[in-house]
Design an enzyme around this catalytic site. Structure first.
Site, PDB file in Angstrom:
ATOM      1  N   ASP A 157       0.763  -1.359   0.025  1.00 39.34           N
ATOM      2  CA  ASP A 157       0.061   0.067   0.013  1.00 39.34           C
ATOM      3  C   ASP A 157       1.046   1.167   0.053  1.00 39.34           C
ATOM      4  OD1 ASP A 157      -2.238   1.839   0.954  1.00 39.34           O
ATOM      5  OD2 ASP A 157      -3.196  -0.049   1.018  1.00 39.34           O
ATOM      6  N   HIS A 193      -3.445   6.080   3.864  1.00 35.43           N
ATOM      7  CA  HIS A 193      -4.329   4.921   3.301  1.00 35.43           C
ATOM      8  C   HIS A 193      -3.620   3.611   3.721  1.00 35.43           C
ATOM      9  CE1 HIS A 193      -5.652   1.932   0.282  1.00 35.43           C
ATOM     10  NE2 HIS A 193      -6.761   2.849   0.183  1.00 35.43           N
ATOM     11  N   SER A 222     -11.060  -0.501  -0.700  1.00 36.88           N
ATOM     12  CA  SER A 222     -10.029  -0.599  -0.031  1.00 36.88           C
ATOM     13  C   SER A 222      -9.996  -0.699   1.496  1.00 36.88           C
ATOM     14  CB  SER A 222      -9.225   0.781  -0.137  1.00 36.88           C
ATOM     15  OG  SER A 222      -8.254   0.949  -1.194  1.00 36.88           O
TER      16      SER A 222
END
EC number: 3.4.21.-
Length: 400
Positions: free
Chosen positions: A161, A192, A346
């Site tokens: 990620d 994120h 996600s």
């Protein structure tokens, strides 16, 4: 120069073929990277033959630079060696050099490198989360997460990620930095990846609260990267997991882009290496068969559900989706401490990666077959899941 036509993957446009090596073209509208390519070798190539091929590429590229002034091409950049056999490389080559590479009988196909991005779509600070309670309950609306005390202990989760804030209080020393394959900033400057890691294994927000986390950075501060860099991160995770015992490893990829055969092949190599891989289905409200690596059938592809057990409006769908998981308004960790709320597939995918780590911790067998176990444990409750899409929502089997 003679060109012949061969069958190519359905999701890719027709392309040049030279002596059996397909030069694949991505779909119109995909953001490709100028003069950058991914080269995948034939199945079963030995290390010796691969090294010989790489030496030939480097020699040929250097000669082109000297004799023909081949622009400012930098040549071969990354080399991929997955333990299950996938070999290849990426680099910066002009058209003539790519045509020379494509003439080689040991090349399986060549693909233009392209951009990939995170699959989160919105953010809101400091509101309650519901995803954990839903994973541990057969009914919606709960406020308690029921789970076995093993909680994924002894399992390693690779979060591929934007990186992970390994010092965040959510991880209590269980998070480590694995590698950086996108820039020279060894931290999560986007947020994120830390959010995703928290959902996998955070002390408060995580499904597998005692699992270890390895942050693998393949996306930059803007949440963007390339297929070639992502494949490097996938290779790292696969090889590192092999050293540590792949059966006790899971991986999560809350990212994606347009269909990429190379990305799918790398995802398949992770699965073949014995690592369970969860991947976000994507946020375009289209068939996930159009996205990569979500469209790879040997991994666990995850769509996003709402608190009311519906399909999230943004979530991709389709036959390649294995399960639904909570993905709308999910609270988890943010870099520097504290929490934030994000929505997207996600956020759904790490619930599944965390569940896989949790189940391995309870004694279930790991690897790609664990996706079947998760599907068998799931409950069929999603309303309007999408054409041809499963309605199954993950559940940890707590019996509550």
């Amino acid at each position: 120069m003679g060109f012949i036509t061969k069958a190519i993957p359905l999701a890719l446009a027709a392309a040049s073929v030279i002596n059996g090596a397909e030069i694949l073209e991505t779909r119109a509208g995909v953001q490709t990277l100028a003069d950058k390519y991914i080269v995948v070798m034939n199945d079963g190539m030995t290390d010796k033959d691969f090294d010989s091929h790489r030496s030939w590429v480097n020699r040929t590229h250097r000669r082109r630079l000297v004799r023909r002034g081949a622009k400012a091409m930098t040549g071969m950049k990354h080399t991929y060696r997955f333990p299950t056999g996938m070999k290849g490389y990426s680099g910066h080559f002009d058209e003539q050099m790519i045509n020379e590479i494509a003439k080689r009988a040991d090349v399986k196909y060549i693909e233009r490198d392209a951009r990939v991005q995170i699959n989160a779509i919105e953010m809101q600070d400091n509101v309650p989360s519901w995803g954990l309670a839903r994973v541990g309950s057969k009914e919606p609306g709960g406020t308690t997460y029921y789970y076995d005390s093993s909680a994924g202990q002894g399992v390693t989760a690779y979060v591929i990620d934007t990186g992970t804030d390994i010092k965040h209080e959510e991880f209590s020393g269980r998070a480590t930095w694995g590698g950086n394959f996108v820039d020279d900033i060894d931290m999560d400057c986007n947020g994120h990846g830390t959010h995703v890691s928290g959902t996998v294994a955070g002390t408060k927000f995580g499904v597998a609260k005692k699992a270890n986390v390895v942050g693998v950075k393949v996306l930059d501060c803007d949440g963007s990267g390339s297929n070639s860099g992502v494949i490097m991160g996938m290779e790292f995770a696969t090889n590192d997991a092999k050293k540590k015992g792949a059966g006790k490893a899971v991986a999560n990829m809350s990212l994606g882009g347009a269909f990429s055969q190379a990305s799918n092949d790398a995802a398949a190599a992770i699965a073949q290496g014995g690592v369970f891989l969860a991947v976000a289905a994507g946020n375009d409200n289209v068939d996930a068969a159009m996205a990569s690596p979500a469209s790879e059938p040997s991994i666990c592809t995850v769509a996003a559900s709402t608190e009311q057990d519906g399909k999230a409006s943004f979530s991709n769908y389709g036959q390649v989706v294995d399960v639904y998981a909570p993905g709308d308004g999910i609270t988890s960790a943010k870099p520097g401490g504290g929490s934030q709320v994000l929505s997207g597939t996600s956020m759904a995918s790490p619930h599944v990666a965390g569940l896989a780590a949790y189940l391995i911790g309870t004694g279930k067998s790991g690897g790609p077959q664990l996706c079947d176990t998760i599907k068998n444990m799931a409950i069929d409750v999603i309303t309007n899941p999408g054409a041809g899409t499963t309605g199954k929502l993950i559940n940890n089997g707590s019996g509550k």
